[in-house]
Scaffold this motif. Structure first.
Motif, mmCIF file in Angstrom:
data_model
loop_
_atom_site.group_PDB
_atom_site.id
_atom_site.type_symbol
_atom_site.label_atom_id
_atom_site.label_comp_id
_atom_site.label_asym_id
_atom_site.label_seq_id
_atom_site.Cartn_x
_atom_site.Cartn_y
_atom_site.Cartn_z
ATOM 1 N N MET A 1 8.065 -3.917 -8.615
ATOM 2 C CA MET A 1 8.248 -3.140 -7.387
ATOM 3 C C MET A 1 9.695 -3.257 -6.925
ATOM 4 S SD MET A 1 7.399 -1.374 -4.773
ATOM 5 C CE MET A 1 5.620 -1.291 -4.770
ATOM 6 N N ILE A 2 10.314 -2.117 -6.641
ATOM 7 C CA ILE A 2 11.706 -2.106 -6.193
ATOM 8 C C ILE A 2 11.789 -1.915 -4.685
ATOM 9 C CG2 ILE A 2 13.918 -0.906 -6.389
ATOM 10 C CD1 ILE A 2 13.101 -0.238 -9.276
ATOM 11 N N HIS B 1 15.226 -6.280 0.450
ATOM 12 C CA HIS B 1 16.369 -7.192 0.495
ATOM 13 C C HIS B 1 16.664 -7.651 -0.927
ATOM 14 C CE1 HIS B 1 18.766 -10.789 1.449
ATOM 15 N NE2 HIS B 1 18.981 -10.224 2.623
ATOM 16 N N PHE B 2 17.939 -7.787 -1.265
ATOM 17 C CA PHE B 2 18.288 -8.124 -2.640
ATOM 18 C C PHE B 2 17.836 -9.529 -3.039
ATOM 19 C CE2 PHE B 2 21.721 -9.959 -0.254
ATOM 20 C CZ PHE B 2 22.194 -11.031 -1.007
ATOM 21 N N VAL B 3 17.540 -10.362 -2.057
ATOM 22 C CA VAL B 3 17.014 -11.697 -2.343
ATOM 23 C C VAL B 3 15.503 -11.743 -2.160
ATOM 24 C CG1 VAL B 3 17.016 -14.129 -1.655
ATOM 25 C CG2 VAL B 3 19.171 -12.845 -1.731
ATOM 26 N N TYR B 4 15.016 -11.203 -1.034
ATOM 27 C CA TYR B 4 13.611 -11.375 -0.658
ATOM 28 C C TYR B 4 12.702 -10.264 -1.158
ATOM 29 C CZ TYR B 4 16.027 -14.609 2.400
ATOM 30 O OH TYR B 4 16.834 -15.605 2.882
ATOM 31 N N GLY B 5 13.280 -9.174 -1.651
ATOM 32 C CA GLY B 5 12.477 -8.114 -2.227
ATOM 33 C C GLY B 5 11.956 -7.122 -1.197
ATOM 34 N N PRO B 6 11.005 -6.256 -1.617
ATOM 35 C CA PRO B 6 10.496 -5.195 -0.744
ATOM 36 C C PRO B 6 9.305 -5.641 0.091
ATOM 37 C CG PRO B 6 9.606 -4.907 -2.937
ATOM 38 C CD PRO B 6 10.489 -6.131 -2.995
ATOM 39 N N THR B 7 9.189 -5.043 1.278
ATOM 40 C CA THR B 7 8.052 -5.342 2.137
ATOM 41 C C THR B 7 7.939 -4.260 3.210
ATOM 42 O OG1 THR B 7 7.002 -7.060 3.499
ATOM 43 C CG2 THR B 7 9.372 -6.786 3.733
ATOM 44 N N THR B 8 6.887 -4.341 3.998
ATOM 45 C CA THR B 8 6.746 -3.489 5.174
ATOM 46 C C THR B 8 6.506 -4.370 6.387
ATOM 47 O OG1 THR B 8 4.343 -3.203 4.958
ATOM 48 C CG2 THR B 8 5.754 -1.640 3.772
ATOM 49 N N HIS B 9 6.914 -3.872 7.550
ATOM 50 C CA HIS B 9 6.703 -4.558 8.822
ATOM 51 C C HIS B 9 6.139 -3.558 9.827
ATOM 52 C CE1 HIS B 9 9.426 -7.476 6.989
ATOM 53 N NE2 HIS B 9 9.202 -8.314 7.973
ATOM 54 N N PRO C 1 8.648 1.642 -8.571
ATOM 55 C CA PRO C 1 8.376 2.837 -9.353
ATOM 56 C C PRO C 1 7.120 3.545 -8.871
ATOM 57 C CG PRO C 1 7.818 0.880 -10.612
ATOM 58 C CD PRO C 1 8.486 0.402 -9.367
ATOM 59 N N ALA C 2 7.063 4.856 -9.122
ATOM 60 C CA ALA C 2 6.128 5.760 -8.476
ATOM 61 C C ALA C 2 4.714 5.205 -8.360
ATOM 62 C CB ALA C 2 6.106 7.083 -9.237
ATOM 63 N N SER C 3 4.305 4.942 -7.122
ATOM 64 C CA SER C 3 2.978 4.394 -6.848
ATOM 65 C C SER C 3 2.627 4.688 -5.400
ATOM 66 C CB SER C 3 2.936 2.882 -7.125
ATOM 67 O OG SER C 3 4.050 2.224 -6.566
ATOM 68 N N LEU C 4 1.328 4.795 -5.159
ATOM 69 C CA LEU C 4 0.808 5.128 -3.838
ATOM 70 C C LEU C 4 -0.071 3.996 -3.345
ATOM 71 C CD1 LEU C 4 0.323 7.322 -1.581
ATOM 72 C CD2 LEU C 4 -1.710 7.975 -2.898
ATOM 73 N N TYR C 5 0.111 3.639 -2.076
ATOM 74 C CA TYR C 5 -0.673 2.571 -1.455
ATOM 75 C C TYR C 5 -1.392 3.106 -0.224
ATOM 76 C CZ TYR C 5 1.867 -0.592 -4.479
ATOM 77 O OH TYR C 5 2.376 -1.214 -5.586
ATOM 78 N N ILE C 6 -2.492 2.463 0.098
ATOM 79 C CA ILE C 6 -3.244 2.806 1.304
ATOM 80 C C ILE C 6 -3.511 1.534 2.101
ATOM 81 C CG2 ILE C 6 -5.468 2.659 0.081
ATOM 82 C CD1 ILE C 6 -6.501 4.851 1.987
ATOM 83 N N SER C 7 -3.394 1.649 3.401
ATOM 84 C CA SER C 7 -3.774 0.577 4.310
ATOM 85 C C SER C 7 -4.911 1.071 5.190
ATOM 86 C CB SER C 7 -2.592 0.159 5.195
ATOM 87 O OG SER C 7 -3.004 -0.769 6.177
ATOM 88 N N LYS C 8 -5.912 0.249 5.368
ATOM 89 C CA LYS C 8 -7.053 0.608 6.221
ATOM 90 C C LYS C 8 -7.100 -0.254 7.483
ATOM 91 C CE LYS C 8 -9.675 2.179 2.206
ATOM 92 N NZ LYS C 8 -10.887 2.008 1.361
ATOM 93 N N ASP C 9 -6.024 -1.000 7.722
ATOM 94 C CA ASP C 9 -5.982 -1.890 8.882
ATOM 95 C C ASP C 9 -4.646 -1.788 9.614
ATOM 96 O OD1 ASP C 9 -4.351 -3.154 7.057
ATOM 97 O OD2 ASP C 9 -5.666 -4.875 6.755
ATOM 98 N N ARG C 10 -4.144 -0.544 9.740
ATOM 99 C CA ARG C 10 -2.935 -0.256 10.533
ATOM 100 C C ARG C 10 -1.677 -0.887 9.941
ATOM 101 N NH1 ARG C 10 -3.486 -2.398 15.995
ATOM 102 N NH2 ARG C 10 -2.049 -0.766 16.699
ATOM 103 N N GLY C 11 -1.626 -0.993 8.610
ATOM 104 C CA GLY C 11 -0.427 -1.479 7.957
ATOM 105 C C GLY C 11 -0.340 -2.974 7.798
#
Length: 385
Positions: A115-116, A57-65, A138-148
């Motif tokens: 982070m964009i 979001h242009f105000v709240y930024g990036p995230t995952t749900h 920008p180019a980066s890799l993340y891992i989650s070990k608890d289902r996101g």
């Protein structure tokens, strides 16, 4: 129990879920999800039916749900994947610009990258429960070990010695593709625009470029070790040594886990430029691409929207147009092509002008599934029992 077909569409203004039965003739459409948010990707984890969304979001930024009821309700990840330190190997060229300098114009080389957005969420293998991977810009890799629910940065890729020499594509410096070898838990591939394909064989501790014979016509060295602009890469799980990629400079296949690549478009297709690529769910030799006329003219080849299909791993190609608009200058983005898992496969493709087309016969003929959507960033499909 009857099967349910679901198509997950991410757009510039939110997400949509389309639902049908195994016949895939009549569809129900959800209300818009994350209204006014930019949804880059929505992916169902087949291991536990948890649905994941990458939004910004242009105000709240990036995230995952994530959602445990197929999108009816959502929970935001507890730890949003934001970069909080500079890379040890230097700042990529894409971040050394006015957008990342302070108002006073100070040098920002030692400041954290911004982070964009998250581009892609990929569920882990069946052998690694609860694990997911995410690619970001920008180019980066993340891992989650608890289902996101939380995410952590892959430090070695972020600090890769090549990183300071990577350059952005038109969409920015993005890690948009994650491909997991289903037979080797230590091996995975990532693709960055524009850095190329990198592979790890030790579970992400080290990364090496795998771009032999892939062109980079925009660079002084046309066949560099790295720096190629991969648009999308895919693999068929039944034949994990075979990879396909749609590149800025052609379409390629590797028969040896990326060790080298074969040009399967030159002289066989009317254009070397396009973004999405997909492989048939039961036949690893059947591949689909959508092409654009050129890098300069990013519209349908000859003004006729088409999907090209190969049934012999790229040796020959067919232009499939039945049911597609005869005169249409359309663009398909890198994440906007997907397949379901039926033997007579459903192929789904979305455009940046909001049309969603699909085929119920492995690409032989096409129908309109939805129109007048916001610009489509991504399409995914799943079949539920």
């Amino acid at each position: 129990m009857s099967k349910k077909t679901m198509v997950f569409v991410g757009t510039a203004k939110g997400g949509f879920i389309f639902e049908s039965d195994a016949k895939r003739q009549k569809w129900q459409t959800s209300d818009i999800l994350f209204k006014s948010w930019n949804m880059m990707h929505m992916k169902l984890d087949p291991r536990d039916q948890r649905l994941h969304a990458a939004v910004s979001h242009f105000v709240y930024g990036p995230t995952t749900h994530y959602s445990d009821d197929l999108g009816k309700t959502w929970t935001q990840a507890k730890q949003v994947p934001l970069i909080t330190r500079p890379s040890k190997s230097g700042r990529p060229a894409s971040t050394v610009d006015e957008a990342f300098r302070s108002e006073g114009g100070e040098d920002i080389k030692d400041k954290p990258e911004k982070m964009i957005q998250v581009w892609n969420i990929t569920p882990g293998r069946a052998s690694e429960p609860n694990v997911l991977y995410a690619g970001a810009q920008p180019a980066s890799l993340y891992i989650s070990k608890d289902r996101g629910e939380t995410w952590e940065l892959n430090e070695t890729l972020f600090d890769h010695p090549h990183r300071g020499q990577w350059n952005p594509g038109a969409g920015g410096l993005c890690l948009h593709t994650i491909v997991l070898d289903p037979t080797n838990e230590k091996r995975m591939y990532i693709a960055v625009s524009a850095a190329g394909c990198y592979r790890t064989d030790d579970g992400g501790q080290t990364w090496h470029p795998f771009n032999k014979n892939v062109r980079a016509d925009f660079m002084p060295d046309k066949f560099p070790e790295f720096g190629q602009c991969v648009h999308k890469m895919t693999m068929h799980p039944s034949d994990p040594n075979v990879l396909y990629q749609q590149n800025h400079c052609g379409i390629y296949r590797s028969d040896n886990a990326g060790e080298d690549w074969i040009d399967i478009g030159e002289g066989r297709l009317p254009s070397r430029f396009g973004f999405p690529i997909a492989v048939h769910p039961t036949d690893p030799r059947t591949v689909y691409v959508a092409l654009e006329e050129s890098d300069e003219y990013r519209m349908s080849v000859d003004g006729k929207f088409s999907v090209w299909r190969s049934r012999d791993a790229g040796e020959t190609w067919e232009r499939k147009t039945k049911g597609l608009p005869d005169k249409a200058h359309l663009v398909v983005l890198r994440e906007a092509m997907a397949t379901d898992t039926f033997e007579d496969a459903g192929i789904y493709i979305g455009t940046n002008t909001g049309q969603l087309f699909y085929s119920r016969d492995s690409g032989e003929s096409w129908e309109m599934l939805a129109d007048f959507l916001p610009p489509i960033h991504s399409v995914e499909a799943a079949v539920l029992e």
